[in-house]
Scaffold this motif. Structure first.
Motif, mmCIF file in Angstrom:
data_model
loop_
_atom_site.group_PDB
_atom_site.id
_atom_site.type_symbol
_atom_site.label_atom_id
_atom_site.label_comp_id
_atom_site.label_asym_id
_atom_site.label_seq_id
_atom_site.Cartn_x
_atom_site.Cartn_y
_atom_site.Cartn_z
ATOM 1 N N GLN A 1 30.955 195.672 67.777
ATOM 2 C CA GLN A 1 31.748 194.687 68.738
ATOM 3 C C GLN A 1 33.545 195.717 69.094
ATOM 4 O O GLN A 1 34.071 194.485 69.074
ATOM 5 N N ASN B 1 36.249 177.323 66.492
ATOM 6 C CA ASN B 1 35.134 176.839 66.385
ATOM 7 C C ASN B 1 34.289 176.325 64.743
ATOM 8 O O ASN B 1 34.902 177.381 63.308
ATOM 9 N N THR C 1 31.632 176.187 61.786
ATOM 10 C CA THR C 1 30.590 176.719 61.031
ATOM 11 C C THR C 1 29.716 176.191 60.504
ATOM 12 O O THR C 1 28.643 175.833 60.641
ATOM 13 N N GLN D 1 39.858 185.466 69.499
ATOM 14 C CA GLN D 1 38.788 184.959 69.819
ATOM 15 C C GLN D 1 37.028 185.593 69.774
ATOM 16 O O GLN D 1 36.054 184.933 69.694
ATOM 17 N N LYS D 2 37.483 186.819 69.824
ATOM 18 C CA LYS D 2 36.334 188.049 69.819
ATOM 19 C C LYS D 2 35.298 187.215 67.879
ATOM 20 O O LYS D 2 33.912 187.548 67.848
ATOM 21 N N ASN E 1 36.035 184.112 66.504
ATOM 22 C CA ASN E 1 35.454 182.828 66.991
ATOM 23 C C ASN E 1 33.766 182.806 67.103
ATOM 24 O O ASN E 1 33.188 181.836 66.910
ATOM 25 N N GLN E 2 33.380 183.799 68.361
ATOM 26 C CA GLN E 2 32.094 183.751 68.971
ATOM 27 C C GLN E 2 31.171 184.230 67.851
ATOM 28 O O GLN E 2 30.411 183.659 67.939
ATOM 29 N N LEU E 3 31.416 186.014 67.378
ATOM 30 C CA LEU E 3 30.853 185.878 66.052
ATOM 31 C C LEU E 3 30.630 184.721 65.286
ATOM 32 O O LEU E 3 29.198 185.158 64.690
ATOM 33 N N ILE F 1 29.167 181.479 65.129
ATOM 34 C CA ILE F 1 28.479 181.542 65.758
ATOM 35 C C ILE F 1 27.164 181.596 66.588
ATOM 36 O O ILE F 1 26.789 181.248 66.762
ATOM 37 N N ASP F 2 27.360 183.173 65.651
ATOM 38 C CA ASP F 2 25.741 183.514 66.412
ATOM 39 C C ASP F 2 24.844 183.622 65.709
ATOM 40 O O ASP F 2 25.245 182.678 64.156
#
Length: 295
Positions: A83, A133, A135, A268-269, A271-273, A275-276
């Motif tokens: 990413q 987020n 986790t 933000q990148k 932050n999404q990873l 919760i993968d």
């Protein structure tokens, strides 16, 4: 005759000027062509630049616990590189320093605290912190190397609890749910041992920090602390007598940054990873019930 010679001379002169003019024109064209080729050969084509979507950005994340560190290492290895994100993990020896590092700009975000801890730190450090987020949750349990049930706790027994404000508040609430103590109404403030109004077993409280509380189990009857401390102390085989419910996400750990930086693309990148689905499987498989994913 003179007139003929003058005419011949004029023709010769005109030819010379013609040849000189033609030669100059040809030279000018050749020079311009060479200059153009030279400029084309030394300039960088605009389409050779790396697209923004493929550029790598670096983010510095502060951690305290080995759990957060291991999760971030997993993300870096399995998810982040593809990413375009490079994670630099900055490890601290205690949890007080991590928010201070955020305040000083040493790190971009941190990954070690739950919301209540963050709110307490924000007040003490005069910081505007933002929880992104969440986790995972580390439940508090009551542990012992000497007894196997709460009913076996003798009168006057010493119980070790965590010394920091937010986790002590959480621990005392848990002890109250198990009917070991009763707390007075503090009107929203964090509970401390001074807020105990009923203590039927006359328990003696020993306040300890971090992994020291696990090591201190040899010197007390029971200890009440976060299951994650067992991982740091390498004692995952120690099972709790009773454990806190994992349904309450107030104590779930998440990504934290300064207010105003939460929309930074690299934050933000990450932050999404975090919760993968692959991260969820990693947590479940690695930490058993000592750490529980909440996403």
């Amino acid at each position: 005759m003179s007139s003929n010679r003058d005419g011949i001379r004029t023709i010769i002169i005109n030819r010379r000027y013609f040849l000189l003019g033609t030669g100059s024109a040809i030279f000018s064209v050749l020079f311009a062509s060479c200059s153009s080729n030279k400029n084309q050969s030394t300039s960088t084509p605009t389409n050779s630049a790396v697209p923004a979507s493929q550029q790598t950005s670096t983010i510095k994340i502060g951690v305290w616990s080995v759990i957060a560190e291991d999760i971030l290492k997993f993300i870096q290895k399995e998810l982040a590189t593809s990413q375009g994100l490079e994670i630099q993990i900055v490890k601290f020896s205690d949890w007080v320093q991590v928010n201070n590092a955020l305040k000083s700009g040493e790190i971009d975000a941190n990954y070690f605290q739950h919301r209540l801890f963050m709110e307490d730190s924000a007040k003490r450090l005069n910081l505007n912190l933002v929880m992104l987020n969440q986790t995972y949750l580390t439940p508090i349990g009551i542990y012992s190397k000497k007894i196997k049930s709460l009913s076996e706790i003798p009168n006057g027994a010493t119980i070790a609890i965590q010394s920091d404000a937010s986790n002590q508040d959480r621990t005392l609430k848990f002890l109250q749910s198990q009917k070991l103590v009763k707390l007075k109404d503090t009107s929203g403030n964090l509970f401390t041992v001074k807020d105990i109004v009923e203590n039927s077993k006359n328990l003696q409280f020993k306040e300890l920090e971090g992994p020291a509380i696990v090591r201190g189990l040899d010197d007390v009857v029971v200890g009440a602390f976060l299951g994650s401390l067992l991982i740091q102390a390498k004692q995952l085989d120690l099972r709790p007598i009773v454990q806190e419910s994992t349904k309450d996400k107030r104590y779930a750990l998440g990504l934290v940054t300064l207010q105003g930086k939460e929309n930074d693309p690299k934050i933000q990148k990450l932050n999404q990873l975090i919760i993968d689905p692959k991260v969820k499987e990693f947590i479940k498989n690695t930490y058993q019930d000592a750490v529980v994913p909440v996403f």
